[in-house]
Scaffold this motif. Structure first.
Motif, PDB file in Angstrom:
ATOM      1  N   PRO A 121       0.851  -1.159   0.101  1.00 53.80           N
ATOM      2  CA  PRO A 121      -0.011  -0.103  -0.051  1.00 53.80           C
ATOM      3  C   PRO A 121       0.846   1.305  -0.048  1.00 53.80           C
ATOM      4  N   ARG A 146     -10.183   8.510  -3.068  1.00 54.03           N
ATOM      5  CA  ARG A 146     -10.549   7.810  -1.813  1.00 54.03           C
ATOM      6  C   ARG A 146      -9.876   6.674  -1.462  1.00 54.03           C
ATOM      7  N   TYR A 147      -9.218   6.023  -2.332  1.00 56.35           N
ATOM      8  CA  TYR A 147      -8.681   4.734  -2.224  1.00 56.35           C
ATOM      9  C   TYR A 147      -7.375   4.865  -1.804  1.00 56.35           C
ATOM     10  N   PHE A 148      -6.991   6.062  -1.991  1.00 52.08           N
ATOM     11  CA  PHE A 148      -5.397   6.424  -1.514  1.00 52.08           C
ATOM     12  C   PHE A 148      -5.388   7.265  -0.134  1.00 52.08           C
ATOM     13  N   GLY A 149      -6.653   7.326   0.286  1.00 58.36           N
ATOM     14  CA  GLY A 149      -7.074   7.877   1.762  1.00 58.36           C
ATOM     15  C   GLY A 149      -6.912   9.394   1.622  1.00 58.36           C
ATOM     16  N   LEU A 150      -7.241   9.956   0.279  1.00 60.60           N
ATOM     17  CA  LEU A 150      -7.080  11.524   0.137  1.00 60.60           C
ATOM     18  C   LEU A 150      -8.427  12.014   0.476  1.00 60.60           C
ATOM     19  N   ASN A 192      -3.352  10.937  -7.233  1.00 63.18           N
ATOM     20  CA  ASN A 192      -2.411  11.017  -6.220  1.00 63.18           C
ATOM     21  C   ASN A 192      -1.441  11.738  -6.384  1.00 63.18           C
ATOM     22  N   ALA A 252       1.136   4.163  -3.004  1.00 63.14           N
ATOM     23  CA  ALA A 252       0.721   5.691  -2.757  1.00 63.14           C
ATOM     24  C   ALA A 252       1.672   6.324  -3.615  1.00 63.14           C
ATOM     25  N   TYR A 287     -11.706   6.860  -6.746  1.00 59.82           N
ATOM     26  CA  TYR A 287     -10.290   6.449  -6.677  1.00 59.82           C
ATOM     27  C   TYR A 287      -9.430   6.990  -5.826  1.00 59.82           C
TER      28      TYR A 287
END
Lengths: 277, 325
Positions: B91, B121-125, B170, B95, B119
């Motif tokens: 993960p 959000r999948y990176f936690g943004l 990202n 990133a 998409y």
């Protein structure tokens, strides 16, 4: 125009997080994706799963009920046939909803939409995906259970405040089936194999003491059915619905807790094998 | 890149300082049972470089890309992305990555703009970052007026643009592109190349696989040619052409009946003669004078063409002309 104005504090912060190879503590992103997708899908499909047990309850409970009369409930007291089968049908609906979401839906996303492949090329780990998808299945289970319990109340089948607990108990049942279903689906490659799931579920639905007590069977058949997950769900909800608890209640709950733990371990292991090979 | 230039001035060292490697692969190997897809390849990619993996189908390009992305576990060897092992820090490594897979895997259940936001959000943004970023990327991809469209309503070129825009959500340091322009029409290809140039100018490291030699010549600073999981050659497009081919190629057609027999009579002209079913190729540094020599031997081709040597000549020489599946 700078599309990559590097050094955005947000992207740097997202990169600064640390986590293991399986889990990035971001299952919420998978859940919000599911909600967004549900928003643009047809509500009719979502609602159809709710009506199925209601139709059974009406046809069996209202239609067949007067012929059957009263039957012995979990504590031995006499209850109407409709009140007898209603919690069982709720358990079946929790099972069906969870299994549908975690098998057919997951099968499609895995093999056709390639959704998980896309997700796992981001910071998400397989455990994020598994938890997120299972949570979505439970959310749907919660909606169905709440609706069905309301129908039970309207039909006058609820006689004790304890009955409200059938809602969280249904979610527990759904959790057990969803976590296992997703793991099992990961082994499936073709539609024919997917049909095996139905082949297993239909007899479980019909014979897990859903419509009549377990005592009609010979001893060894009883053991077989008691080993199956649905029977524990049916018994658990039946006990809760009339507020009649016994040590067996704890056994039923424990059965599902173990099923959930095993299911999540299986699913995560399989996702890891499939996508991080 | 600019930073590197100033740094090497200030150190006043006699040697050119290389930017630090963002990808280091050492003896990277991947086996699927009996089959060895990647057979001990080693390479380094410095920051900001555009690095190409060329090779026929089944050469191990996509497998290498998957190992870089941490979605495929290597059998042996070492791999480091931004100083991290993608196997144990999947993960975190991802990133830093933007991934454009061979086949678009857009989320068909979501609308165009939602695809970018989800998409991210999948990176936690956070959404406060993603909302303006998604609009910016839609404009870059010329999809602003399609923001609320369904994905399946987009054309092939639009989907590709959306997939690439999505990979930038990202702000990746490394962009992995697996055959980015396969299936696109020439206009769409040129637009994409322009994009990739601009990303490179902004310091993004590009790793791409391609079947198109003109694309590799256009985009890659440096490339490796892989075949059967091994590196056959490594270098810039220009240096590979100098090393493995001649400056020019003379193509002669004598008719498919006669190519083989005449090919033997042409031996000695240029540096190398290659006889193909449909034509004879003479590798030479001076195509015109080679053609004069052919005429001097009283051989008269139906058609003749002098052209510059290309990466395609290098590729075919290194990986052979027979069909592999």
């Amino acid at each position: 125009m700078s599309v990559l104005t590097g050094g955005h504090s947000a992207t740097e912060a997202a990169r600064g997080r640390t986590f293991g190879p399986l889990y990035s503590r971001n299952a919420l992103a998978v859940v919000s994706r599911g909600l967004m997708a549900a928003k643009s899908s047809t509500w009719l499909i979502l609602v159809s799963g709710f009506f199925e047990p209601v139709l059974y309850l009406i046809s069996m409970g209202v239609g067949l009920g007067p012929i059957v009369g009263t039957v012995a409930g979990p504590g031995g007291q006499a209850i109407s046939y409709a009140a007898y089968i209603a919690p069982a049908l709720l358990a079946v609906s929790a099972m069906n909803g969870a299994v549908y979401d975690s098998t057919w839906n997951v099968f499609f996303k895995m093999n056709f939409a390639k959704l998980y492949q896309g997700m796992l090329y981001t910071s998400l780990g397989p455990l994020d995906v598994a938890i997120g998808e299972i949570f979505l299945a439970l959310l749907r289970g919660l909606l169905y259970a709440t609706g069905f319990t309301a129908v039970m109340a309207v039909m006058g089948l609820i006689t004790t405040p304890w009955a409200i607990l059938v809602i969280p108990a249904s979610v527990l049942i759904a959790f057990g089936f969803a976590s296992f279903g997703m793991g099992i689906t990961s082994f499936m490659k073709t539609f024919q194999q997917m049909d095996w799931i139905n082949f297993f579920m239909l007899p479980m639905f019909l014979f897990s003491a859903t419509f009549y007590p377990l005592s009609v069977y010979p001893q060894y058949i009883q053991w077989l059915i008691q080993a199956m997950p649905l029977w524990h769900g049916v018994e658990l909800l039946r006990q809760i619905s009339i507020g009649s608890f016994s040590p067996a209640t704890a056994v039923h709950v424990a059965y599902y807790l173990v099923m959930i733990a095993l299911g999540i371990a299986l699913t995560t292991g399989r996702l890891r094998k499939l996508f991080l090979k | 890149m600019h930073n590197e230039a100033t740094r090497s001035f200030s150190t006043s060292a006699s040697f050119q300082m290389n930017p630090p490697a963002v990808i280091t692969a050492e003896n990277l190997t991947k086996s699927y049972g009996e089959l060895t897809a990647v057979d001990g390849i080693s390479f380094e990619v410095p920051a900001g470089e555009s690095f190409g993996l060329l090779g026929p189908n089944g050469a191990g390009k996509s497998t290498t890309m998957k190992m870089i992305g941490g979605v495929s576990q290597r059998t042996s060897g070492k791999l480091s992305i931004m100083g991290l092992d993608p196997e144990t820090h999947g993960p975190e490594v991802r990133a830093h990555l933007g991934v454009v897979p061979q086949q678009d895997n857009l989320d068909e259940e979501l609308k165009v703009r939602e695809n970018l936001i989800v998409y991210g959000r999948y990176f936690g943004l956070p959404l406060s970052y993603l909302r303006p970023k998604a609009d910016e990327l839609l404009e870059f991809a010329q999809l602003t007026d399609k923001a609320k469209s369904r994905v399946d309503a987009l054309s092939g070129g639009m989907k590709r643009r959306l997939t690439i825009a999505r990979s930038l959500i990202n702000e990746p340091k490394i962009l992995l592109l697996d055959e980015p322009t396969t299936g696109l029409d020439p206009q769409a290809r040129h637009i994409l190349w322009d994009w990739l140039f601009r990303l490179k100018e902004q310091g993004v490291t590009l790793i791409l696989t391609t079947h198109y030699m003109d694309e590799a010549e256009q985009l890659c600073d440096r490339l490796i040619v892989v075949d059967k999981g091994r590196i056959m050659a490594e270098g810039s497009p220009g240096s590979l052409i100098r090393e493995y081919s001649t400056r020019e190629v003379l193509e002669l057609r004598f008719g498919s009946e006669r190519n083989a027999t005449i090919g033997r009579e042409l031996e000695g002209i240029g540096e190398r003669v290659e006889t193909l079913p449909d034509r004879v190729l003479i590798y030479t540094n001076d195509g015109e004078s080679a053609l004069e020599q052919v005429s001097a031997r009283r051989l008269h081709p139906v058609t003749s063409l002098v052209r510059r040597s290309s990466l395609e000549d290098v590729f075919l020489r290194l990986t052979g002309r027979s069909l592999v599946d």
